[in-house]
Design a protein around this motif. Sequence first.
Motif, PDB file in Angstrom:
ATOM      1  N   ASN A 271       0.824  -1.369   0.012  1.00  0.00           N
ATOM      2  CA  ASN A 271      -0.015  -0.047  -0.133  1.00  0.00           C
ATOM      3  C   ASN A 271       0.709   1.296   0.112  1.00  0.00           C
ATOM      4  N   ALA A 272       2.207   1.163  -0.265  1.00  0.00           N
ATOM      5  CA  ALA A 272       2.869   2.263  -0.452  1.00  0.00           C
ATOM      6  C   ALA A 272       2.489   3.256  -1.522  1.00  0.00           C
ATOM      7  N   PRO A 273       2.762   4.528  -1.513  1.00  0.00           N
ATOM      8  CA  PRO A 273       2.318   5.573  -2.558  1.00  0.00           C
ATOM      9  C   PRO A 273       3.022   5.200  -3.916  1.00  0.00           C
ATOM     10  N   GLU A 274       2.643   5.810  -4.999  1.00  0.00           N
ATOM     11  CA  GLU A 274       3.154   5.708  -6.457  1.00  0.00           C
ATOM     12  C   GLU A 274       4.780   5.850  -6.241  1.00  0.00           C
ATOM     13  N   PHE A 275       5.014   7.045  -5.702  1.00  0.00           N
ATOM     14  CA  PHE A 275       6.587   7.308  -5.481  1.00  0.00           C
ATOM     15  C   PHE A 275       6.723   7.538  -4.218  1.00  0.00           C
ATOM     16  N   GLY A 276       8.291   7.316  -3.894  1.00  0.00           N
ATOM     17  CA  GLY A 276       8.649   7.525  -2.430  1.00  0.00           C
ATOM     18  C   GLY A 276       8.262   8.568  -1.642  1.00  0.00           C
ATOM     19  N   ASP A 277       8.296   8.677  -0.439  1.00  0.00           N
ATOM     20  CA  ASP A 277       7.863   9.484   0.550  1.00  0.00           C
ATOM     21  C   ASP A 277       9.209   9.590   1.381  1.00  0.00           C
ATOM     22  N   LEU A 278       9.698  10.926   1.227  1.00  0.00           N
ATOM     23  CA  LEU A 278      10.718  11.395   2.103  1.00  0.00           C
ATOM     24  C   LEU A 278      10.744  11.302   3.591  1.00  0.00           C
ATOM     25  N   ALA A 279       9.268  11.281   4.061  1.00  0.00           N
ATOM     26  CA  ALA A 279       9.075  11.136   5.676  1.00  0.00           C
ATOM     27  C   ALA A 279       9.285   9.578   5.901  1.00  0.00           C
ATOM     28  N   VAL A 280       9.099   8.863   4.992  1.00  0.00           N
ATOM     29  CA  VAL A 280       9.466   7.459   5.261  1.00  0.00           C
ATOM     30  C   VAL A 280      10.559   6.851   4.742  1.00  0.00           C
ATOM     31  N   GLY A 281      11.114   7.382   3.817  1.00  0.00           N
ATOM     32  CA  GLY A 281      12.516   7.061   3.373  1.00  0.00           C
ATOM     33  C   GLY A 281      12.707   5.663   2.847  1.00  0.00           C
ATOM     34  N   ASP A 282      13.505   4.850   3.094  1.00  0.00           N
ATOM     35  CA  ASP A 282      13.518   3.424   2.701  1.00  0.00           C
ATOM     36  C   ASP A 282      12.613   2.532   3.340  1.00  0.00           C
ATOM     37  N   GLY A 283      11.786   3.018   4.321  1.00  0.00           N
ATOM     38  CA  GLY A 283      10.873   2.192   5.230  1.00  0.00           C
ATOM     39  C   GLY A 283       9.979   1.090   4.765  1.00  0.00           C
ATOM     40  N   PHE A 284       9.405   1.605   3.474  1.00  0.00           N
ATOM     41  CA  PHE A 284       8.528   0.651   2.917  1.00  0.00           C
ATOM     42  C   PHE A 284       8.889  -0.659   2.376  1.00  0.00           C
ATOM     43  N   GLN A 285      10.329  -0.560   2.323  1.00  0.00           N
ATOM     44  CA  GLN A 285      10.925  -2.085   1.985  1.00  0.00           C
ATOM     45  C   GLN A 285      10.845  -3.025   3.018  1.00  0.00           C
ATOM     46  N   LYS A 286      10.691  -4.328   2.848  1.00  0.00           N
ATOM     47  CA  LYS A 286      10.712  -5.299   3.611  1.00  0.00           C
ATOM     48  C   LYS A 286      11.661  -6.261   3.397  1.00  0.00           C
ATOM     49  N   HIS A 287      12.888  -6.255   3.963  1.00  0.00           N
ATOM     50  CA  HIS A 287      14.151  -7.087   3.626  1.00  0.00           C
ATOM     51  C   HIS A 287      14.462  -8.204   4.545  1.00  0.00           C
ATOM     52  N   SER A 288      13.515  -8.563   5.465  1.00  0.00           N
ATOM     53  CA  SER A 288      13.939  -9.667   6.422  1.00  0.00           C
ATOM     54  C   SER A 288      13.369 -11.066   5.811  1.00  0.00           C
ATOM     55  N   TYR A 289      12.987 -11.160   4.641  1.00  0.00           N
ATOM     56  CA  TYR A 289      12.280 -12.321   4.129  1.00  0.00           C
ATOM     57  C   TYR A 289      13.205 -13.531   4.188  1.00  0.00           C
ATOM     58  N   PRO A 290      14.395 -13.417   4.346  1.00  0.00           N
ATOM     59  CA  PRO A 290      15.293 -14.618   4.470  1.00  0.00           C
ATOM     60  C   PRO A 290      14.794 -15.332   5.740  1.00  0.00           C
ATOM     61  N   PHE A 291      14.297 -14.655   6.837  1.00  0.00           N
ATOM     62  CA  PHE A 291      14.097 -15.303   8.040  1.00  0.00           C
ATOM     63  C   PHE A 291      12.567 -15.922   8.152  1.00  0.00           C
ATOM     64  N   GLY A 292      11.856 -15.772   6.844  1.00  0.00           N
ATOM     65  CA  GLY A 292      10.524 -16.235   6.872  1.00  0.00           C
ATOM     66  C   GLY A 292      10.154 -17.180   5.604  1.00  0.00           C
ATOM     67  N   ILE A 293       8.805 -16.986   5.180  1.00  0.00           N
ATOM     68  CA  ILE A 293       8.614 -17.436   3.905  1.00  0.00           C
ATOM     69  C   ILE A 293       7.753 -16.541   3.174  1.00  0.00           C
ATOM     70  N   MET A 294       7.483 -16.650   1.930  1.00  0.00           N
ATOM     71  CA  MET A 294       6.658 -15.756   1.138  1.00  0.00           C
ATOM     72  C   MET A 294       5.509 -16.510   0.129  1.00  0.00           C
ATOM     73  N   LEU A 295       4.359 -16.121   0.175  1.00  0.00           N
ATOM     74  CA  LEU A 295       3.167 -16.741  -0.403  1.00  0.00           C
ATOM     75  C   LEU A 295       2.673 -15.940  -1.366  1.00  0.00           C
ATOM     76  N   ASN A 296       2.225 -16.473  -2.433  1.00  0.00           N
ATOM     77  CA  ASN A 296       1.635 -15.458  -3.428  1.00  0.00           C
ATOM     78  C   ASN A 296       0.254 -15.663  -3.396  1.00  0.00           C
ATOM     79  N   ALA A 297      -0.774 -15.339  -4.351  1.00  0.00           N
ATOM     80  CA  ALA A 297      -2.230 -15.089  -4.130  1.00  0.00           C
ATOM     81  C   ALA A 297      -2.770 -16.728  -4.091  1.00  0.00           C
TER      82      ALA A 297
END
Length: 496
Positions: A271-297
């Motif tokens: 649900n991040a906006p179309e472009f980056g938001d300077l108030a959030v910086g890189d905070g929309f990224q989610k880079h800890s996936y190596p410690f879990g799993i990812m599922l698709n639809a």
Amino acid sequence: MLPESSDVVVVGAGNAAMCAALAAREQGAGVIVLERAPEDESGGNTRFTAGAIRFAYNGVADLRELMPDLIDEEIARTDFGAYTENQFFDDMARVTENRADPDLVELLVRRSRQTMMWLRGKGFRFVPIYGRQAFKVDGRFRFWGGLTVEAWGGGPGLVEAHKKAADANGIRIFYGARAMSLLHGDDGVHGLNVRYQGKSRTLRCKAVVLAAGGFESNPEWRTRYLGPGWDLAKVRGTRFNTGDGIRMALDAGAAPCGNWSGCHAVGWDRNAPEFGDLAVGDGFQKHSYPFGIMLNANGERFVDEGADFRNYTYAKYGAVILRQPGQFAWQIFDKKVTHLLRDEYRIRQVTKVTANTLEELVEKLDDVNPAKALETIRAYNASIRTGIAFDPNIKDGRCTEGLAVPKSNWANVLDTPPYEAYAVSCGITFTFGGLRITTDAQVLDTDGTAMPGLYAAGELIGGLFYFNYPGGTGLMSGAVFGRIAGSSAGRAAKAG
Ligand SMILES: Cc1cc2nc3c(=O)[nH]c(=O)nc-3n(C[C@H](O)[C@H](O)[C@H](O)COP(=O)(O)OP(=O)(O)OC[C@H]3O[C@@H](n4cnc5c(N)ncnc54)[C@H](O)[C@@H]3O)c2cc1C
């Protein structure tokens, strides 16, 4: 007032541009910087970063030279290891599948540390990246993945440091000044057409350095070059990198180079906006996936989340997420690992659900087939070689067995509530295709001839990154090639 001429004009005000401006000044050239963005949005993608920067070092002594503030106590409780030039070369070759231009890689790697020291000499400060790049195990931090240092104050701190250095060196930055096209003839490039304060102007100069970023913020070019579906990606950073620098150079006869169908793209909040938001910086990224799993639809895993340290997989997994139905995925973790999740998982603007049972969790995953999701998690749980010890600081080899989509490291049974899940989509960072340059960062034309007066650096050079990218290399590339481009442009301007 925008002057009518300058020795050197630098296009852009991100890290590559500002390094070029400083280096051109060192040659004694007069320099002005054109920044398309207004001041409060200036600094390009550089400003959105955490400032993490990859360079070769042989041990803690090298780090201490760069960061004299490192105290003995800190050194005693930390294993900084080393990241040698050979490791950097290997990483570039491996992640780009041996496509990266050897001459460019040679410069990137061999000049990485000296360029950090050059920045340090200009007043830039750096600090170790505890937390994101080193976990505390048995009371000791250990750095992994060749990425150890970030700019003080992150991306915003880096941009501020650049502004300060520019000011101290008599470099003027013009905000809201958009370079539109190059003035060029048989004798090369000798100026630009600029749109400034609503008016078109001509700016004459002896050399131009293009450092105006890639075309990641241009949905039409994304679709044209990266392919169908890329118009649907979210942009992680600035809205101003629409490929202007590349277009201007191509229009003047420059040669395209590199992986035009490739880009750096990551898992980014759904649900991040179309472009980056300077108030959030890189905070929309989610880079800890190596410690879990990812599922698709479909409720299925679709990628090896633990194939390598995240530094070597995150930049290519955005594209994998974009290819999933609905262009999204859910990352799932249990309580055993939530303390390892990066700070970006705790921001307010996060798409997150929690549950106390797996049955409850799968029902909460928006747009996912719950029955299939539960089946996938159970099969995953049953496949893990739990006899191998879990260790987040190394590639621990704790893997799955017998799954169509394996997980090669950090596989943990999802069995400890509360469970947490985070929805991600594809966030594009920057594009890989760009201009062909010489080892002096001079732009080559389509006949392979160096174009007099035209230099380039940063995201808009092609030939360095293909398919993937080692984390922290964007800023290093911008600094190394920005410095080279600026020195070359400054020298040419003084000679001309
Ligand atoms: C969220 C996020 C996090 C990141 N984290 C990291 C990290 O931790 N470490 C790392 O190494 N890399 C990181 N990156 C990648 C990094 O930002 C880039 O590789 C690097 O900053 C590129 O520098 P640059 O100077 O080439 O481009 P930019 O910093 O994007 O600068 C381009 C400049 O050109 C200007 N411009 C565009 N068109 C024109 C025009 N026509 N006229 C005048 N000016 C123009 C723009 O306004 C901008 O100022 C991250 C990127 C994002 C988006």
